[in-house]
Design a protein around this motif. Structure first.
Motif, PDB file in Angstrom:
ATOM      1  N   ARG A  80      80.478  72.931  37.640  1.00 29.21           N
ATOM      2  CA  ARG A  80      79.570  74.160  37.692  1.00 29.21           C
ATOM      3  C   ARG A  80      78.079  74.174  36.967  1.00 29.21           C
ATOM      4  O   ARG A  80      77.099  74.332  37.482  1.00 29.21           O
ATOM      5  CB  ARG A  80      80.170  75.439  37.791  1.00 29.21           C
ATOM      6  CG  ARG A  80      79.841  76.745  38.044  1.00 29.21           C
ATOM      7  CD  ARG A  80      80.649  78.048  38.053  1.00 29.21           C
ATOM      8  NE  ARG A  80      80.890  78.389  36.504  1.00 29.21           N
ATOM      9  CZ  ARG A  80      79.823  78.802  35.998  1.00 29.21           C
ATOM     10  NH1 ARG A  80      78.437  79.023  36.439  1.00 29.21           N
ATOM     11  NH2 ARG A  80      79.859  78.908  34.638  1.00 29.21           N
ATOM     12  N   LEU A  81      78.307  73.793  35.632  1.00 26.90           N
ATOM     13  CA  LEU A  81      77.295  73.589  34.919  1.00 26.90           C
ATOM     14  C   LEU A  81      76.362  72.451  35.228  1.00 26.90           C
ATOM     15  O   LEU A  81      75.011  72.790  35.209  1.00 26.90           O
ATOM     16  CB  LEU A  81      77.715  73.480  33.618  1.00 26.90           C
ATOM     17  CG  LEU A  81      78.541  74.693  32.670  1.00 26.90           C
ATOM     18  CD1 LEU A  81      79.160  74.177  31.330  1.00 26.90           C
ATOM     19  CD2 LEU A  81      77.476  75.887  32.716  1.00 26.90           C
ATOM     20  N   VAL A  82      76.889  71.536  35.660  1.00 28.40           N
ATOM     21  CA  VAL A  82      76.052  70.385  36.342  1.00 28.40           C
ATOM     22  C   VAL A  82      75.269  70.934  37.468  1.00 28.40           C
ATOM     23  O   VAL A  82      73.996  70.545  37.421  1.00 28.40           O
ATOM     24  CB  VAL A  82      76.765  69.093  36.488  1.00 28.40           C
ATOM     25  CG1 VAL A  82      76.059  68.048  37.367  1.00 28.40           C
ATOM     26  CG2 VAL A  82      77.405  68.607  35.245  1.00 28.40           C
ATOM     27  N   LEU A  83      76.069  71.661  38.285  1.00 30.90           N
ATOM     28  CA  LEU A  83      75.244  71.974  39.591  1.00 30.90           C
ATOM     29  C   LEU A  83      74.255  72.987  39.365  1.00 30.90           C
ATOM     30  O   LEU A  83      72.972  72.884  39.673  1.00 30.90           O
ATOM     31  CB  LEU A  83      76.286  72.805  40.315  1.00 30.90           C
ATOM     32  CG  LEU A  83      77.261  71.960  41.016  1.00 30.90           C
ATOM     33  CD1 LEU A  83      78.218  72.563  41.942  1.00 30.90           C
ATOM     34  CD2 LEU A  83      76.519  71.086  42.213  1.00 30.90           C
ATOM     35  N   GLU A  84      74.509  73.783  38.212  1.00 29.46           N
ATOM     36  CA  GLU A  84      73.290  74.925  37.813  1.00 29.46           C
ATOM     37  C   GLU A  84      72.496  74.251  37.208  1.00 29.46           C
ATOM     38  O   GLU A  84      71.020  74.502  37.550  1.00 29.46           O
ATOM     39  CB  GLU A  84      73.993  75.823  36.947  1.00 29.46           C
ATOM     40  CG  GLU A  84      74.551  77.068  37.536  1.00 29.46           C
ATOM     41  CD  GLU A  84      75.037  78.147  36.481  1.00 29.46           C
ATOM     42  OE1 GLU A  84      75.723  79.115  36.925  1.00 29.46           O
ATOM     43  OE2 GLU A  84      74.707  77.888  35.170  1.00 29.46           O
ATOM     44  N   SER A  85      72.519  73.053  36.345  1.00 30.48           N
ATOM     45  CA  SER A  85      71.299  72.447  35.616  1.00 30.48           C
ATOM     46  C   SER A  85      70.469  71.752  36.836  1.00 30.48           C
ATOM     47  O   SER A  85      69.245  71.726  36.837  1.00 30.48           O
ATOM     48  CB  SER A  85      71.847  71.413  34.640  1.00 30.48           C
ATOM     49  OG  SER A  85      72.447  70.454  35.192  1.00 30.48           O
ATOM     50  N   GLN A  86      71.059  71.148  37.716  1.00 32.75           N
ATOM     51  CA  GLN A  86      70.551  70.453  38.993  1.00 32.75           C
ATOM     52  C   GLN A  86      69.656  71.174  39.619  1.00 32.75           C
ATOM     53  O   GLN A  86      68.372  71.195  39.840  1.00 32.75           O
ATOM     54  CB  GLN A  86      71.498  69.661  39.720  1.00 32.75           C
ATOM     55  CG  GLN A  86      72.157  68.543  39.215  1.00 32.75           C
ATOM     56  CD  GLN A  86      73.366  67.930  40.119  1.00 32.75           C
ATOM     57  OE1 GLN A  86      73.615  68.351  40.885  1.00 32.75           O
ATOM     58  NE2 GLN A  86      73.637  66.604  39.686  1.00 32.75           N
TER      59      GLN A  86
ATOM     60  N   THR B 145      65.592  71.522  40.046  1.00 29.11           N
ATOM     61  CA  THR B 145      65.005  71.187  41.458  1.00 29.11           C
ATOM     62  C   THR B 145      64.349  72.348  41.836  1.00 29.11           C
ATOM     63  O   THR B 145      63.820  72.169  43.213  1.00 29.11           O
ATOM     64  CB  THR B 145      66.196  70.405  42.335  1.00 29.11           C
ATOM     65  OG1 THR B 145      67.430  71.370  42.350  1.00 29.11           O
ATOM     66  CG2 THR B 145      66.397  69.213  41.842  1.00 29.11           C
ATOM     67  N   ASP B 146      64.694  73.457  41.591  1.00 22.94           N
ATOM     68  CA  ASP B 146      64.269  74.528  42.173  1.00 22.94           C
ATOM     69  C   ASP B 146      62.626  74.967  41.944  1.00 22.94           C
ATOM     70  O   ASP B 146      62.364  75.167  40.976  1.00 22.94           O
ATOM     71  CB  ASP B 146      65.153  75.699  41.810  1.00 22.94           C
ATOM     72  CG  ASP B 146      64.735  77.004  42.649  1.00 22.94           C
ATOM     73  OD1 ASP B 146      65.551  77.960  42.979  1.00 22.94           O
ATOM     74  OD2 ASP B 146      63.405  77.087  43.185  1.00 22.94           O
ATOM     75  N   PRO B 147      61.712  74.532  42.914  1.00 24.66           N
ATOM     76  CA  PRO B 147      60.380  74.743  42.452  1.00 24.66           C
ATOM     77  C   PRO B 147      59.999  76.372  42.090  1.00 24.66           C
ATOM     78  O   PRO B 147      59.364  76.453  41.018  1.00 24.66           O
ATOM     79  CB  PRO B 147      59.661  74.572  43.779  1.00 24.66           C
ATOM     80  CG  PRO B 147      60.573  74.632  44.806  1.00 24.66           C
ATOM     81  CD  PRO B 147      61.933  74.327  44.363  1.00 24.66           C
ATOM     82  N   PHE B 148      60.476  77.329  42.417  1.00 28.89           N
ATOM     83  CA  PHE B 148      60.294  78.650  42.145  1.00 28.89           C
ATOM     84  C   PHE B 148      60.725  78.749  40.462  1.00 28.89           C
ATOM     85  O   PHE B 148      59.828  79.036  39.794  1.00 28.89           O
ATOM     86  CB  PHE B 148      61.033  79.688  42.935  1.00 28.89           C
ATOM     87  CG  PHE B 148      60.875  80.964  42.164  1.00 28.89           C
ATOM     88  CD1 PHE B 148      62.051  81.577  41.360  1.00 28.89           C
ATOM     89  CD2 PHE B 148      59.822  81.708  42.302  1.00 28.89           C
ATOM     90  CE1 PHE B 148      61.543  82.982  40.688  1.00 28.89           C
ATOM     91  CE2 PHE B 148      59.667  83.024  41.788  1.00 28.89           C
ATOM     92  CZ  PHE B 148      60.713  83.765  41.060  1.00 28.89           C
TER      93      PHE B 148
END
Ligand code: ADP
Ligand SMILES: Cc1cn([C@H]2C[C@H](O)[C@@H](COP(=O)(O)O)O2)c(=O)[nH]c1=O
Ligand code: ZN
Length: 294
Positions: A273-279, A283-286
């Protein structure tokens, strides 16, 4: 006779062959108007005639009035009827056999001539809303309700009076579980059989299932098999990253595990979950453009 799975389930009743031509051992969902000929034993018959008086609640039949007036020594007082109710709790992780045990118990009650009604939460729509279904596909028709308090009104007082046993599946989803069980067993003399998760995927108390343990005649905690090592599984591991408590799902989302694999599994899932959040952050432009990003 229509298959019991096709009829709108209102009450299970073991019906005498004289009344219907059915073999007495067959279970059939019957519409409420059908006369129920078994297991309707008035509570008032259990009150010695010498002290049986007009029910204190004229609107209720003597079967369900929680108290009777006793006349004597010039005093009138409401004395609760001795309750013949029972509460039995079946809990444990997912895939432990809770619904299977509930179905078996309800079928036994019905075969012994008692009138059975089954309720589940309408939140559990995995296998449709008109039946309770085990992970093996065994099913029995039921009521799917948003809460338990509406059951008596929905069934109708007369039909409710005739019910001896009430089965409740997915009990963790009913917030009014304790109040309903209290009244149904203590005052209405019903046998309540409750199946539900004791713990959620975090191993925290789930809904009100643990709140009815002090009210219960019996508590059975079942176990499953750990999907990773085959040992006894006491807990349910959520395989996905969602963090809300209520998330309807089956083997696609959950698996039963032993203590060792619960602890190690949680570590792996939290890391993922932490890896997903950091990715997501990178990657989230906002978020990147936000002046508030630390
Ligand atoms: N890991 C597992 N351990 C035990 N039973 C499992 C497992 N995976 C699937 N099952 C099946 O699930 C059935 C239990 O289903 P069910 O009674 O609906 O359980 P529950 O209501 O506790 O979720 C078992 O009889 C078995 O066939
Ligand atoms: C652990 C856990 C489960 N649920 C949901 C998932 C299922 O829809 C039911 C349990 O079904 P079963 O009859 O016990 O197999 O509850 C949930 O919402 N939250 C959880 O933490
Ligand atoms: Zn294990």
């Amino acid at each position: 006779m229509q298959s019991i799975c096709k009829m709108r389930p209102l009450l299970f009743a073991s019906i005498s062959s004289a009344a219907t031509g059915l073999s007495p051992r067959r279970i059939s969902a019957v519409a409420v108007p059908t006369p129920l000929v078994h297991g309707v034993q008035s509570l008032s018959r259990r009150v010695p005639a010498s002290i049986r008086r007009k029910p204190s609640c004229p609107a209720l039949s003597s079967r369900v009035s929680a108290c009777h007036h006793f006349e004597g020594q010039g005093t009138m007082m409401d004395v609760p009827l001795p309750s013949s109710g029972e509460i039995h709790v079946i809990c444990g992780p997912m895939f432990a056999g809770k619904t299977t045990a509930l179905l078996r118990r309800l079928q036994a009650e019905s075969s012994s001539g008692r009138n059975v009604a089954i309720i589940k939460s309408e939140k559990d729509n995995r296998y449709g809303l008109d039946s309770i279904v085990t992970h093996d596909g065994l099913r029995m028709p039921c009521w799917a309700l948003p809460d338990l308090s509406t059951f008596r009104a929905m069934l109708g007082i007369e039909a409710y009076d005739k019910v001896d046993v009430i089965g409740i599946d997915e009990a963790q989803f009913f917030e009014d579980l304790r109040d309903f069980c209290c009244k149904a067993a203590d005052h209405d003399g019903k046998t309540i059989i409750v199946a539900g998760l004791d713990g959620d995927y975090r191993r925290c108390s789930f809904g009100s299932v643990l709140d009815i343990i002090p009210l219960a005649d019996s508590v059975t905690k079942l176990t499953a098999r750990c999907e990773l090592c085959g040992k006894q599984a006491f807990f349910t591991l959520r395989k996905t990253a969602e963090q809300q408590t209520e998330l309807i799902g089956g083997a696609d989302v959950y698996m039963p595990v032993c203590r060792h694999h619960y602890v190690s599994g949680q570590v792996v899932i939290e890391a993922a979950r932490l890896v997903l959040e950091s990715q997501k952050t990178h990657t989230d432009p906002f978020i990147q453009a936000s002046p508030y990003t630390i």
